[in-house]
Each structure stands twice: as C-alpha cells, then as structure tokens.
Design an enzyme around this catalytic site. Structure first.
Site, PDB file in Angstrom:
ATOM      1  N   SER A 150       0.869  -1.170   0.000  1.00 28.40           N
ATOM      2  CA  SER A 150       0.000   0.000   0.000  1.00 28.40           C
ATOM      3  C   SER A 150       0.905   1.217   0.000  1.00 28.40           C
ATOM      4  O   SER A 150       2.132   1.104   0.068  1.00 28.40           O
ATOM      5  CB  SER A 150      -0.931   0.013   1.216  1.00 28.40           C
ATOM      6  OG  SER A 150      -0.211   0.387   2.379  1.00 28.40           O
ATOM      7  N   GLY A 200       5.173  -1.842   2.592  1.00 24.25           N
ATOM      8  CA  GLY A 200       4.911  -3.223   2.250  1.00 24.25           C
ATOM      9  C   GLY A 200       4.745  -4.093   3.483  1.00 24.25           C
ATOM     10  O   GLY A 200       5.086  -3.708   4.606  1.00 24.25           O
ATOM     11  N   ASP A 248     -10.299  -1.989  13.769  1.00 31.24           N
ATOM     12  CA  ASP A 248     -10.233  -2.253  12.322  1.00 31.24           C
ATOM     13  C   ASP A 248     -10.628  -3.696  12.031  1.00 31.24           C
ATOM     14  O   ASP A 248      -9.942  -4.415  11.318  1.00 31.24           O
ATOM     15  CB  ASP A 248      -8.822  -1.978  11.813  1.00 31.24           C
ATOM     16  CG  ASP A 248      -8.759  -1.837  10.288  1.00 31.24           C
ATOM     17  OD1 ASP A 248      -9.808  -1.564   9.678  1.00 31.24           O
ATOM     18  OD2 ASP A 248      -7.666  -2.000   9.722  1.00 31.24           O
TER      19      ASP A 248
END
Length: 853
Positions: free
Chosen positions: A234, A238, A364
């Site tokens: 992203s 990594g 999350d």
C-alpha cells in the site's frame, strides 16, 4: 474491495464524485493568484499549471518532482513558485491541502505518492540550475519518498524521465495511455508505476549520472532478515514474509514509510506502526493476537517484526465455502455452512472480548484482518488503528461496511464491526447499510428467511447497523422512505413492469445534473477517466436504456448530449464517441450523430484493438448501423474491413497469446458478434465460420466448475458476468446460434445458462452483476432446454431487492463496490432497467446482442 474507489467517495455521501470537487474546498492561494505579464495558467484536474507563454517545452525529458509534508506544503509551494517565476520554468502543483493528503493517503496509487509539484526544465542547463538552486532552497525539508523517481541528495527533490506534453498510445490491454517517443519515433507507454526505471535509450545528463550510478550499485536492504516475498503493498509501505537466518523461523515484517500512508487526520504510517507495536506489547499472551518481535529501522523506513500466522483470511474462507454463489444450492450445504459460520462468529467475538478485557479497542475489524489457523482458531492481524480505552482515538481509516459511522466511540467501534461481520457471513453486502441504514432490517430479514440461524442472531445487525439519530446518517433517511413498497414492487409474484420501469426512470431522472458540463448522470468512477458521455458510464448509455425500454426521455437531456458531443472524444463503442453517435441517431438526432461520426473518422488513432468496448468490432457495428440508416455502401465496406482485421489479429495470436482477454467487451466474442451481424447484411457464410473460431478461442478460456456451470478463468477466480465472463460470451454465442443452431459451440450454452443462475451476486449492475445475468437469461430463454426458465427470471428479479435502495422515493441501485449510487448503464440503475425490460417486456438488451438491437 477495489481501493481506487475510496478517493471518489470523499466528496459526496450518495454518488461517486471527482476528487477535485472534494479538494476544491481548500485550495492554495497560488491557484488563483494573479500572474506577471507573459505567464499563463491552466488546469489538469487536481493540478494547477503555470507556464511562461513564450517557452516551448520539449515533448519529453527529465522532470523534477518536489515532495512535501502537509504541514510544510504552503511554504514549500511559495518557494517553488518564486523560483520557477525567476527561472521562467513551467511547473504544476496540487491544488490544495486536501488533494495533497489524498495523494499521500494509505490507498492512493503508490506511483503518484509524494508528488506535490512538478517542474519541466527545457534543457540540461536549466535542469542543473534547478537541482542546485531549488535543492539549496529546500534543503532540510521532508516529504514522502517518491517511489517512481530518483532521489536528488537528501532533500525533497526527485527526478524521472517522462513525457512533458501529452502523447498517447495504446497499451497491451488496448487502453489509451500516456506515451513517450522512442528513438525511432514510435510511441511507447510512459509507465508510471511505483518503481524507478529509465528507458534504455533515454539521454542521461551529466549532472545526474553519478546519482544514477550510485542507485544502481545499491544492493543491501539494511534488514537483519532475509525477505522471501511481498505479501501486500500500500502507499504506507509493504508487508513481507521474511526469515530470521537461513534456517530460522518465519516472521512478518510490516514496513512504514515516513510522511506517507496518511489517514484522514494526516497521521502517517510510521506513527501508526509505533502505535501497533505498543498495542501488541500490551496484548501479549491474549489468544488470537500475534506476538510482536520488535521495531527496527532500515534506511529511512521503520519495520515491525511480528509472529508469522499461518492461515486463511476470512475473505478467502468465504470465497471457498459460501453456498449461494452456486446454482441450485443444496439445502444441506446451506445448513453445514451456517454451522461453520456461527462457530467462527463465536470465536471472533471471544477474541474481541479478550482484547476489550485488556482495555484495548481493535478499531479495524473486517474479514481481511482475521485469519483462520489450520486448527480452526482465529487470529487478528493489523493492529495499527487500535488504541486503549483510556486514550481512545477514533480510527481515521477503516474498511467500507465495517467502519462505524460518526457517533460511535470506544469499544462500540468493535461492536459495530462485529454486527457487520454477522451480516457479512450470510449476506456479504455490508456496504449497503452504510449507504442506506434502512437496509440493515431488510438484510436481517433475508438472513432469517434463508439461513437456519438461531433466534436473536440478527438482533445486533438490526440494533447497530440500522438507523440511529446520533450516528450521523440521519440525513440520508429520505433514501428509505418508500423502501418497503419498492421492495414489494420488485419482489411481487407478478411483475408490474410499467410501474417498475417508471420508478427506475424517475429515480434516474432525479439524479440528473444537466447544469454540469462533465456529466449528466452520476455513475462509476470510470466517468472521470473515460468522460461522462459514453455508452458504458455516461449519458448515452442512460438515454439508450430509457429509450430501449419505452421510458420517458427528457428532451433537455437529449439536448445536453447533443451539445456535449461537440467535444473532442476518443473512438469506441462503449467508452468512446461511436456509442454516443449510435444513441444520438436512435434519439432522432441524426445530423448530430453523423457530424460526430465524421469527426471520429478523422480522429488520430493507431490500429484499433480487437475489443468491442474500445476498438475495431464496436466501431464496425456502429458503421454497420449507419450504413443501414443512410444507405452508404462505403460505411458497410469500412465496417467489414474493420471486423475482418480484428478477426485476423485474434486468429493470428490464437491460443498462444497467454495475455489475451476473454469476454464480450475485451475478448474475441465482441468481434464474433460483429461478424454475425455483418453476415446478416451480406449473407457471406465465411463470416459465421470466423465467428465460430473466435468464440472457441474465448470458450477455451473457460472452465467447467464443480456445480456444472461454465465460467471464464481470471487468475484464481471464475467469472460468469457480461463484461469479462461467460454470460458475455454467451451473448455472442446466442447471436451465432440464431443462424447456426447446430454449431459445435452450442454444447456450451446450457452450462453458460447455469452460470447465470446463482442465488447470490455481489453486485447488481449489468456489466459485472446480477442485471447482466438477468438480461442474458432473458435473451436466450426461448432456446432453454431446462425447465423453469421463467421461474429463474422471476427469482432473479426478486433477488434484486437485496441491492435495491430508494432515491427520493424511487427505485435506485448502487454502483460497483456498493459504496455509492449509480445511474449508468454498466454499473447502475440504467443497466438494471435495461435488463428488466428484456426479461419482463421483451425490449432490446445491449446493442446488437439480439435481433432487436
């Protein structure tokens, strides 16, 4: 989830919208500042351009990028602005702080990360003056490392060889992309990925040659571990699978890039990584939480070493076990799945309870962050958004459908996500309650009626995902005012087609924005790359669906399309001007249609690719239509030449082309369809022979799966859809079988029809969702050997209620990724309207897929 969609969801809570509109809320003063005499201003979407009027830029060369932190950006811009004015140097810069933060956000494209200003030196001497002068002026400034570039010194300047002026060519997929001119003058793609590379033929100025050589000699990572492979990338960095020594244990390394991977508060990846390390230390010993093994720094990046957890993500588990994606699902399989899912829900809730007992909010929770170990136990990963209850910080990132809306706090954040997981295990449509909270009740009802869940299982779904005055979503309540009535309209045993058509058309009309120049109807994010005119994602497709189904077409909307057709537009049927010309003619605007067709004939283009969406077969079908409409033999000859050239290219590549695409819009089936329609005009049977050959090429890319259906193989997935799946191939096969019912390819039709009969489809749209399967099944039902074709269509129509929401009291549907509503043909309400018209009233489906097309 396709992360590209996130940035198009910032500006508007109901529709996908351009990031520029969101970023325009806070633009830099420099965007509108008066310029000295002899200077010009320009716009490039999210960029503001400033250029000296008397300076001619080369087509390509070494450009300089300036990186910046958000907190320094205005000061950096002022220095760059003043320097470029003194140097008479063309430059551009991001228009405001929101756009800069978006460019550096976690899921922004990695190749663009860090690029704040771009400078275009006209020659090597000016390049050297910029590196010396601006490098000194910005010394000590920090910013995200620009992965696509060569860094200059230790400051925020970076270099890359690329295009200055916009030139375009087609890439291997047939898409128009930015290009460079090679030494022979031929255009090649100007690849703008996250890795630095210099074309072998590019000139290297003496001033940067040492820096290039030093980079080429750089080998060591500086890590005490050996990297085996990358697991994920992203903009934040990594995630790598590594090993501690040659024979040591495996572990996971999470990388954090300074000043990059920003969340919506501007917190960077390094800050979140350090937070994750502290949280894991606090949770040490909790079952279901990986062990942390320390922080380390290598080069400028930070890394967190963690225990390697062997296992399968919940997303992968669902993809392999969810029963409703198969036609004719066995009820025993549904019961078995339910037992497994309920056991996993229980284990996940136990881990959340243990985390809460330690005074931590996970923050999350979603299917990609939960792994199932080989022994069946679950383990959570990715604690970067976690925080303690005592020092709670609301997560500023989150997975769509699982992130709690405003109004939730502390451990309620995790309880909301647990409720979303309860929904996701049985109906993976968790994005819909976030778009329309009233959907939670409907989907909970659907779970109870379809799965043998225990009493009370859906109570958290109803309580936490449904409407709540304090959760910040009450302003969308108008989306659900007629939800129950509209759901009954779609799900009724006897369909009331006129009412369904009129409600869908009214919902589409309510979304229209004729005052805007860029688009008439909201649609997929592709509008912002392909434009708002075309058949797939623009006004032409919506008006085609309204016209084909006999719905009312607003004359003002037709005039909008006529005016918009005066703009420069690329060739192509679904993503270009040929589809617009075709629809204009259907709407009675032949002069405008022929004018556009004439301009497209002179538009610069290399050899059109053999793809129906953008290339030769789509253009051929458009010319065939106008040949019949005008009687011009020339148009028929051009149509035939294009289709034959496309067929020849596909046959030459044959099965040896491993990269070839399959399906109606990008594969050989599109050319096969064009050949069949040309046969109907010419009577040349050789055209049908070629169509059979091309269909077999596409069918060769299909696989018979365990449930007996035939679907296109796409990596690790199989696809039944219209755009790239077996239903699209089936539409071309249907056209062929109308003339050659005994073709050997006919043996595949029952298995393709079976692929169009799943109970669950993740999206509702026409290209890649349920509407396309409905349209295909409806168009081919007269040849169906299996009983129950009418019942299948009724069931598929009723199942559209799972996706249906109301917009201003009328039927509406979400677009791809389910984050926002869409009106377009490919992904939204217009595609649903078109498919239902074919199923319920026998109206035309996609152009040229049936005789009425």
């Amino acid at each position: 989830m396709d992360n590209r969609y996130e940035v198009y969801a910032f500006a508007d809570p109901v529709f996908y919208e351009s990031p520029r509109r969101w970023g325009a809320q806070e633009e830099f003063d420099a965007v509108s500042r008066p310029l000295p005499a002899g200077w010009q201003r320009g716009d490039q979407e999210i960029w503001a351009v400033v250029r000296p009027a008397d300076v001619q830029l080369p087509q390509q060369g070494w450009k300089i990028h300036v990186s910046s932190r958000v907190e320094d950006a205005e000061e950096v811009l002022e220095q760059v602005f003043a320097f470029c004015l003194r140097e008479r140097l063309t430059f551009k810069f991001l228009r405001g702080l929101p756009v800069l933060q978006m460019q550096n956000s976690k899921y922004a494209p990695r190749g663009a990360s860090g690029k704040f200003c771009t400078l275009y030196p006209v020659d090597d001497a000016q390049l050297e003056r910029c590196l010396d002068g601006l490098g000194s002026a910005l010394a000590g400034r920090k910013g995200p490392y620009i992965l696509s570039d060569l860094r200059w010194g230790e400051g925020p300047l970076y270099l890359r060889y690329g295009g200055f002026a916009e030139q375009h060519c087609r890439n291997e997929a047939g898409e128009q992309v930015l290009a460079l001119a090679g030494p022979d003058g031929r255009l090649v793609p100007d690849v703008r990925g996250p890795g630095f590379a210099v074309p072998s033929w590019a000139p290297v100025p003496a001033v940067i040659a040492p820096a290039l050589a030093a980079r080429a000699a750089q080998q060591e990572t500086g890590l005490p571990y050996s990297i085996e492979r990358a697991l994920h990338f992203s903009n934040a960095g990594g995630v790598y699978l590594a090993r501690d020594g040659a024979d040591g244990p495996r572990l996971v390394l999470k990388e954090a890039r300074p000043y990059a991977g920003l969340d919506q508060r501007g917190t960077d990846a390094v800050t979140r990584l350090r937070n994750e390390h502290a949280v894991l230390a606090r949770l040490a010993g909790v079952p279901g939480v990986p062990e942390q093994r320390g922080l380390l720094t290598a080069w400028e990046h930070e890394f967190l070493a963690e225990e390697y957890v062997e296992g399968t993500s919940l997303s992968e588990w669902l993809a392999g076990r969810y029963p409703l994606v198969h036609p004719g699902v066995d009820e025993a399989a549904v019961a078995d799945y339910t037992r497994e899912a309920l056991a996993l829900v229980d284990r996940i809730e136990q881990v959340v309870a243990a985390i809460h007992d330690r005074g931590v909010v996970f923050g999350d929770l979603h299917p990609r962050n939960v792994l199932i170990r080989p022994n069946g136990e679950v383990c959570f990963i990715d604690f970067e958004l976690a925080s303690t209850v005592d020092e709670f910080v609301r997560p500023a990132l989150g997975a769509a459908g699982f992130a709690a809306p405003p109004g939730y706090t502390g451990q309620q954040i995790d309880r909301y996500a647990l409720a979303a997981l309860r929904l996701w295990f049985f109906l993976p449509l968790t994005q819909l309650p976030a778009l329309d909270p009233g959907k939670a009740q409907e989907l909970a009802d659907a779970i109870e009626s379809r799965f043998p869940v225990p009493e009370g299982y859906t109570a958290p779904i109803r309580r936490l995902l449904g409407p709540a005055p304090a959760d910040g979503r009450a302003f969308r309540a108008e989306l659900g005012t007629r939800r129950a009535e509209l759901g009954a309209l779609l799900g009724a045993p006897e369909a009331d087609w006129p009412r369904i058509r009129d409600s869908l058309a009214a919902g589409i009309a309510a979304m229209a924005t004729p005052e805007r120049a860029d688009r008439l109807f909201p649609g997929d994010v592709a509008q912002f790359t392909h434009g708002g005119l075309g058949l797939a994602h623009g006004a032409a497709g919506v008006l085609y669906a309204l016209h084909a189904t006999g719905a009312a077409v607003d004359p003002e909307h037709v005039r909008w399309l006529v005016r918009a057709a005066d703009r420069p537009v690329e060739p192509g049927l679904y993503h270009g001007g040929h589809g617009v010309a075709y629809v204009l003619d259907l709407l009675g605007e032949r002069d405008a249609a022929l004018d556009l067709l004439s301009r497209l004939a002179t538009a610069p283009d290399d050899e059109p690719r053999p793809a129906l969406a953008t290339g030769a077969p789509g253009i051929a079908l458009t010319l065939l239509h106008f040949a019949g409409a005008t009687g011009e033999r020339r148009l028929l000859d051009e149509s035939l030449a294009l289709a034959l050239a496309s067929a020849a290219a596909l046959e030459k590549a044959g099965r040896s082309d491993a990269a070839r695409r399959a399906g109606l819009l990008g594969g050989g089936s599109g050319t096969a369809l064009a050949l069949v329609r040309l046969y109907e005009h010419t009577g040349e049977s050789a055209l049908l022979d070629q169509a059979e050959t091309l269909l077999e090429l596409d069918l060769d890319r299909c696989r018979k799966v365990a449930d007996g259906s035939l679907q296109v193989v796409d990596g690790r997935r199989v696809l039944p859809y219209v755009e790239t799946g077996s239903a699209g191939i089936g539409l071309a096969l249907h056209a062929l079988l109308e003339h050659r019912p005994d073709s050997p390819s006919a043996r595949h039709e029952p298995a393709i029809r079976l692929a169009a009969a799943p109970e669950f489809v993740i999206q509702s749209g026409l290209f890649n969702g349920r509407a396309g399967l409905i349209g295909y099944a409806a168009l081919t039902r007269h040849r169906a050997a299996e009983p129950g074709a009418a019942a299948l269509l009724d069931r598929q129509r009723a199942l559209l209620t799972w996706h249906q929401v109301s917009y201003r009291g009328e039927l509406a549907f979400p677009g791809d990724q389910l984050l926002r509503l869409s009106a377009d043909l490919a992904t939204g309400s217009a595609g649903v309207l078109l498919a239902l018209g074919t199923a319920l009233a026998g109206t035309p489906f996609l152009p040229w897929t049936g005789r009425s097309g």
